[in-house]
Write a protein that holds these residues in place. Structure first.
Motif, PDB file in Angstrom:
ATOM      1  N   ASP A  35      41.591  38.821  47.768  1.00 27.31           N
ATOM      2  CA  ASP A  35      43.041  38.611  48.004  1.00 27.31           C
ATOM      3  C   ASP A  35      43.812  38.879  46.864  1.00 27.31           C
ATOM      4  N   GLY A  36      43.402  39.326  46.127  1.00 24.45           N
ATOM      5  CA  GLY A  36      44.281  39.859  44.642  1.00 24.45           C
ATOM      6  C   GLY A  36      44.526  38.925  43.665  1.00 24.45           C
ATOM      7  N   HIS A  37      43.539  37.820  43.478  1.00 23.79           N
ATOM      8  CA  HIS A  37      43.615  36.796  42.676  1.00 23.79           C
ATOM      9  C   HIS A  37      42.282  36.769  41.924  1.00 23.79           C
ATOM     10  N   GLY A  38      42.268  37.553  40.831  1.00 19.38           N
ATOM     11  CA  GLY A  38      41.050  37.761  40.292  1.00 19.38           C
ATOM     12  C   GLY A  38      40.564  37.329  39.059  1.00 19.38           C
ATOM     13  N   GLY A  39      41.351  36.447  38.405  1.00 18.03           N
ATOM     14  CA  GLY A  39      41.027  35.760  37.073  1.00 18.03           C
ATOM     15  C   GLY A  39      39.762  35.107  37.138  1.00 18.03           C
ATOM     16  N   GLY A  40      39.220  34.281  37.950  1.00 19.62           N
ATOM     17  CA  GLY A  40      37.705  33.795  37.826  1.00 19.62           C
ATOM     18  C   GLY A  40      36.869  34.787  38.147  1.00 19.62           C
ATOM     19  N   PHE A  41      37.050  35.551  38.951  1.00 13.46           N
ATOM     20  CA  PHE A  41      35.967  36.717  39.468  1.00 13.46           C
ATOM     21  C   PHE A  41      35.711  37.629  38.367  1.00 13.46           C
ATOM     22  N   GLU A  42      36.627  37.988  37.569  1.00 15.65           N
ATOM     23  CA  GLU A  42      36.702  38.894  36.734  1.00 15.65           C
ATOM     24  C   GLU A  42      35.697  38.556  35.422  1.00 15.65           C
ATOM     25  N   ARG A  43      35.668  37.408  35.312  1.00 17.63           N
ATOM     26  CA  ARG A  43      35.027  36.546  34.272  1.00 17.63           C
ATOM     27  C   ARG A  43      33.502  36.310  34.608  1.00 17.63           C
ATOM     28  N   LEU A  44      33.061  36.430  36.116  1.00 18.82           N
ATOM     29  CA  LEU A  44      32.072  36.600  36.578  1.00 18.82           C
ATOM     30  C   LEU A  44      31.378  37.874  37.199  1.00 18.82           C
ATOM     31  N   GLU A  45      32.152  38.763  37.247  1.00 25.41           N
ATOM     32  CA  GLU A  45      31.722  40.020  37.947  1.00 25.41           C
ATOM     33  C   GLU A  45      30.360  40.805  37.505  1.00 25.41           C
ATOM     34  N   GLU A  46      29.877  40.488  36.160  1.00 25.69           N
ATOM     35  CA  GLU A  46      28.524  41.125  35.759  1.00 25.69           C
ATOM     36  C   GLU A  46      27.731  40.231  36.244  1.00 25.69           C
ATOM     37  N   ARG A  47      27.649  38.948  36.636  1.00 29.25           N
ATOM     38  CA  ARG A  47      26.562  38.297  37.437  1.00 29.25           C
ATOM     39  C   ARG A  47      26.423  38.310  38.749  1.00 29.25           C
ATOM     40  N   VAL A  48      27.474  39.167  39.395  1.00 28.73           N
ATOM     41  CA  VAL A  48      27.732  38.906  40.971  1.00 28.73           C
ATOM     42  C   VAL A  48      27.799  40.239  41.692  1.00 28.73           C
ATOM     43  N   ARG A  49      26.740  40.299  42.780  1.00 32.77           N
ATOM     44  CA  ARG A  49      26.717  41.536  43.439  1.00 32.77           C
ATOM     45  C   ARG A  49      27.138  41.049  44.966  1.00 32.77           C
ATOM     46  N   VAL A  50      28.162  41.902  45.221  1.00 32.25           N
ATOM     47  CA  VAL A  50      28.869  41.705  46.488  1.00 32.25           C
ATOM     48  C   VAL A  50      28.573  42.605  47.724  1.00 32.25           C
ATOM     49  N   VAL A  51      28.211  42.083  48.729  1.00 29.64           N
ATOM     50  CA  VAL A  51      27.681  42.885  49.828  1.00 29.64           C
ATOM     51  C   VAL A  51      28.550  42.528  51.222  1.00 29.64           C
ATOM     52  N   GLU A  98      40.764  22.841  41.181  1.00 28.42           N
ATOM     53  CA  GLU A  98      40.980  23.064  39.725  1.00 28.42           C
ATOM     54  C   GLU A  98      42.182  23.786  39.555  1.00 28.42           C
ATOM     55  N   SER A  99      42.843  23.706  38.440  1.00 28.28           N
ATOM     56  CA  SER A  99      43.643  24.654  37.877  1.00 28.28           C
ATOM     57  C   SER A  99      43.437  25.897  37.710  1.00 28.28           C
ATOM     58  N   SER A 100      44.159  27.018  37.552  1.00 23.44           N
ATOM     59  CA  SER A 100      43.613  28.267  36.969  1.00 23.44           C
ATOM     60  C   SER A 100      43.188  28.266  35.486  1.00 23.44           C
ATOM     61  N   ALA A 101      43.614  27.421  34.700  1.00 26.39           N
ATOM     62  CA  ALA A 101      42.911  27.370  33.297  1.00 26.39           C
ATOM     63  C   ALA A 101      41.664  26.867  33.486  1.00 26.39           C
ATOM     64  N   ARG A 102      41.399  25.489  34.309  1.00 27.57           N
ATOM     65  CA  ARG A 102      40.169  25.114  34.518  1.00 27.57           C
ATOM     66  C   ARG A 102      39.053  26.080  35.109  1.00 27.57           C
ATOM     67  N   GLN A 103      39.462  26.794  36.418  1.00 27.27           N
ATOM     68  CA  GLN A 103      39.036  27.847  36.829  1.00 27.27           C
ATOM     69  C   GLN A 103      38.323  28.761  35.940  1.00 27.27           C
ATOM     70  N   ARG A 104      39.049  29.462  34.847  1.00 30.34           N
ATOM     71  CA  ARG A 104      38.635  30.060  33.837  1.00 30.34           C
ATOM     72  C   ARG A 104      37.581  29.566  33.001  1.00 30.34           C
ATOM     73  N   VAL A 105      37.532  28.367  32.590  1.00 27.45           N
ATOM     74  CA  VAL A 105      36.673  27.441  32.011  1.00 27.45           C
ATOM     75  C   VAL A 105      35.376  27.445  32.680  1.00 27.45           C
ATOM     76  N   ILE A 106      35.465  27.048  34.070  1.00 31.73           N
ATOM     77  CA  ILE A 106      34.162  27.013  34.823  1.00 31.73           C
ATOM     78  C   ILE A 106      33.580  28.329  35.059  1.00 31.73           C
ATOM     79  N   ALA A 107      34.343  29.307  35.231  1.00 30.23           N
ATOM     80  CA  ALA A 107      33.873  30.813  35.523  1.00 30.23           C
ATOM     81  C   ALA A 107      33.019  31.054  34.058  1.00 30.23           C
ATOM     82  N   ASP A 108      33.665  30.844  33.024  1.00 27.25           N
ATOM     83  CA  ASP A 108      32.947  31.501  31.771  1.00 27.25           C
ATOM     84  C   ASP A 108      31.728  30.560  31.443  1.00 27.25           C
ATOM     85  N   ALA A 109      31.696  29.405  31.952  1.00 23.52           N
ATOM     86  CA  ALA A 109      30.374  28.564  31.875  1.00 23.52           C
ATOM     87  C   ALA A 109      29.389  29.019  32.665  1.00 23.52           C
ATOM     88  N   ILE A 110      29.704  29.355  33.963  1.00 22.24           N
ATOM     89  CA  ILE A 110      28.719  30.053  34.991  1.00 22.24           C
ATOM     90  C   ILE A 110      28.309  31.254  34.316  1.00 22.24           C
TER      91      ILE A 110
END
Length: 187
Positions: free
Chosen positions: A168-184, A55-67
């Motif tokens: 790896d420093g490309h956080g656009g998608g993660f930043e949209r998901l981070e409230e739902r994600v716990r990283v261990v 997916e493109s960066s724009a589509r990744q943001r749409v997918i991240a927002d939907a999730i």
């Protein structure tokens, strides 16, 4: 019933500090159908599934927002390893920790994206060993399905991929998901 859907991501890095990660998105069975419909609606054309890296960066943001809008909790286990460790060992370490964490949160069923019958068998051997040692109970069911048959695996793919890209420093998608994600981090 709380079910988790699991996918993995691996990133080889030039400094030999590779990343292996596994993500689980967990949700109650009453939310499965609506979540599947949401994910299905994100597919474009005749693609049989969503796949983050396609997916493109724009589509990744749409997918991240939907999730992020879905009633899911996500857990990602991350192992940073060198070539001496090997990817199968890194996978086992991530899957083992993931299963321990999922059972502790009340998950009763885990669906892992199928890789191949031989590779799925390696995962099954780990699950059997964990049950034998009583690290996890026999009450937690674990099975494997191809991602083209289960849209909820697409959400796990998006979460794990967004997480490894964020590391790896490309956080656009993660930043949209981070409230739902716990990283261990797995040692």
């Amino acid at each position: 019933m709380l079910t988790a859907y699991v996918d993995e991501s691996m990133r080889r890095r030039p400094d030999d500090h590779n990343i292996y990660a596994m993500a689980a998105i967990a949700l109650h069975s009453v939310a499965h159908d609506d979540a599947r419909m949401t994910l299905e609606s994100l597919r474009i054309g005749k693609n049989p599934r969503l796949h983050w890296r396609d997916e493109s960066s724009a589509r990744q943001r749409v997918i991240a927002d939907a999730i992020a809008a879905l009633p899911v909790a996500a857990l990602v286990t991350v192992h940073i390893y060198d070539s001496a460790c090997g990817t199968e060992r890194a996978r086992r370490r991530c899957l083992e920790r993931l299963l321990l964490e999922l059972e502790a949160t009340g998950v009763t069923r885990v669906v892992v994206e199928s890789r191949s019958s031989h590779q799925d068998h390696l995962d099954l051997l780990l699950v059997m060993a964990m049950r034998k040692s009583q690290a996890i109970s026999r009450a937690i069911a674990v099975d494997w399905r191809p991602s083209c048959q289960e849209p909820l695996l697409w959400a796990a793919d998006a979460v794990v991929s967004a997480t490894t890209w964020w590391i790896d420093g490309h956080g656009g998608g993660f930043e949209r998901l981070e409230e739902r994600v716990r990283v261990v981090c797995v040692d």
